[in-house]
Motif scaffolding. Structure first.
Motif, mmCIF file in Angstrom:
data_model
loop_
_atom_site.group_PDB
_atom_site.id
_atom_site.type_symbol
_atom_site.label_atom_id
_atom_site.label_comp_id
_atom_site.label_asym_id
_atom_site.label_seq_id
_atom_site.Cartn_x
_atom_site.Cartn_y
_atom_site.Cartn_z
ATOM 1 N N GLU A 22 9.909 -22.698 7.480
ATOM 2 C CA GLU A 22 10.540 -21.439 7.181
ATOM 3 C C GLU A 22 11.772 -21.152 8.172
ATOM 4 O O GLU A 22 12.825 -20.597 7.945
ATOM 5 N N ASP A 23 11.614 -21.649 9.462
ATOM 6 C CA ASP A 23 12.565 -21.369 10.442
ATOM 7 C C ASP A 23 13.644 -22.410 10.331
ATOM 8 O O ASP A 23 14.670 -22.293 11.070
ATOM 9 N N ARG A 24 13.819 -23.528 9.514
ATOM 10 C CA ARG A 24 14.601 -24.341 9.334
ATOM 11 C C ARG A 24 15.811 -24.098 8.301
ATOM 12 O O ARG A 24 15.633 -23.001 7.595
ATOM 13 N N PRO A 25 17.102 -24.543 8.462
ATOM 14 C CA PRO A 25 18.342 -24.153 7.849
ATOM 15 C C PRO A 25 18.114 -24.658 6.161
ATOM 16 O O PRO A 25 17.142 -25.486 5.915
ATOM 17 N N VAL A 26 18.504 -23.943 5.059
ATOM 18 C CA VAL A 26 18.362 -24.162 3.797
ATOM 19 C C VAL A 26 19.624 -24.930 3.323
ATOM 20 O O VAL A 26 20.894 -24.452 3.610
ATOM 21 N N CYS A 27 19.761 -26.024 2.837
ATOM 22 C CA CYS A 27 20.814 -26.996 2.201
ATOM 23 C C CYS A 27 21.432 -26.311 1.030
ATOM 24 O O CYS A 27 20.705 -25.617 0.039
ATOM 25 N N VAL A 28 22.801 -25.838 1.014
ATOM 26 C CA VAL A 28 23.392 -24.982 -0.092
ATOM 27 C C VAL A 28 23.420 -25.784 -1.342
ATOM 28 O O VAL A 28 23.551 -25.280 -2.419
ATOM 29 N N CYS A 29 23.087 -27.318 -1.385
ATOM 30 C CA CYS A 29 23.265 -27.908 -2.473
ATOM 31 C C CYS A 29 21.942 -28.114 -3.299
ATOM 32 O O CYS A 29 21.716 -27.973 -4.236
ATOM 33 N N CYS A 30 20.915 -28.626 -2.416
ATOM 34 C CA CYS A 30 19.573 -28.791 -3.088
ATOM 35 C C CYS A 30 18.711 -27.696 -3.069
ATOM 36 O O CYS A 30 17.441 -27.833 -3.387
ATOM 37 N N HIS A 38 18.824 -33.466 11.903
ATOM 38 C CA HIS A 38 20.274 -32.857 12.114
ATOM 39 C C HIS A 38 20.559 -32.237 10.444
ATOM 40 O O HIS A 38 19.909 -32.656 9.641
ATOM 41 N N CYS A 39 21.670 -31.568 10.351
ATOM 42 C CA CYS A 39 22.474 -31.339 9.062
ATOM 43 C C CYS A 39 23.830 -31.042 9.370
ATOM 44 O O CYS A 39 24.437 -31.312 10.529
ATOM 45 N N TYR A 40 24.554 -30.753 8.287
ATOM 46 C CA TYR A 40 25.930 -30.586 8.450
ATOM 47 C C TYR A 40 26.577 -29.261 8.144
ATOM 48 O O TYR A 40 26.009 -28.680 6.985
ATOM 49 N N ASN A 41 27.496 -28.833 9.124
ATOM 50 C CA ASN A 41 27.906 -27.391 8.623
ATOM 51 C C ASN A 41 29.331 -27.804 8.210
ATOM 52 O O ASN A 41 30.110 -28.101 9.240
ATOM 53 N N VAL A 42 29.663 -27.417 6.911
ATOM 54 C CA VAL A 42 31.113 -27.635 6.505
ATOM 55 C C VAL A 42 31.736 -26.237 6.147
ATOM 56 O O VAL A 42 31.228 -25.671 5.283
ATOM 57 N N GLU A 53 26.009 -36.835 1.812
ATOM 58 C CA GLU A 53 26.285 -38.225 1.419
ATOM 59 C C GLU A 53 26.496 -37.990 -0.223
ATOM 60 O O GLU A 53 27.512 -38.708 -0.689
ATOM 61 N N ALA A 54 25.789 -37.614 -0.748
ATOM 62 C CA ALA A 54 25.878 -37.681 -2.331
ATOM 63 C C ALA A 54 27.158 -36.814 -2.558
ATOM 64 O O ALA A 54 27.859 -37.260 -3.860
ATOM 65 N N GLU A 55 27.512 -35.779 -2.180
ATOM 66 C CA GLU A 55 28.631 -34.847 -2.553
ATOM 67 C C GLU A 55 30.197 -35.371 -1.965
ATOM 68 O O GLU A 55 31.070 -35.255 -2.412
ATOM 69 N N PHE A 56 29.868 -35.933 -0.467
ATOM 70 C CA PHE A 56 31.132 -36.259 0.066
ATOM 71 C C PHE A 56 31.683 -37.829 0.443
ATOM 72 O O PHE A 56 32.453 -38.183 0.752
ATOM 73 N N ARG A 57 30.620 -38.573 0.096
ATOM 74 C CA ARG A 57 30.746 -40.215 0.530
ATOM 75 C C ARG A 57 31.758 -40.845 -0.626
ATOM 76 O O ARG A 57 31.496 -40.578 -1.726
ATOM 77 N N VAL A 58 32.789 -41.342 -0.189
ATOM 78 C CA VAL A 58 33.623 -42.098 -1.026
ATOM 79 C C VAL A 58 33.705 -43.658 -0.543
ATOM 80 O O VAL A 58 33.868 -43.912 0.564
ATOM 81 N N ASN A 59 33.335 -44.576 -1.713
ATOM 82 C CA ASN A 59 33.105 -46.037 -1.284
ATOM 83 C C ASN A 59 34.767 -46.178 -1.488
ATOM 84 O O ASN A 59 35.347 -45.983 -2.655
#
Length: 61
Positions: A22-30, A38-42, A53-59
């Motif tokens: 409950e103390d952990r941050p919540v992902c805005v996507c899932c 770790h997590c990413y703050n955009v 990776e699913a939202e922003f990764r580009v091959n």
């Protein structure tokens, strides 16, 4: 006198883990709590590594 069994210890452990989660941050996507180290703050939006990776990764190959 009643001794606690294995299920009691399991339940205590699960309750402890739920409190920590409950103390952990919540992902805005899932919308799940980030369980990785770790997590990413955009721009103020928190993403878990999988969603990042699913939202922003580009091959490019």
């Amino acid at each position: 006198m009643s001794l606690p069994d294995n299920y009691d210890f399991f339940k205590m452990h699960e309750d402890e883990m739920d409190e920590k989660l409950e103390d952990r941050p919540v992902c805005v996507c899932c919308e799940e709590h980030v369980q990785d180290g770790h997590c990413y703050n955009v721009f103020g939006a928190i993403y878990c590594p999988d969603c990042m990776e699913a939202e922003f990764r580009v091959n490019i190959d």
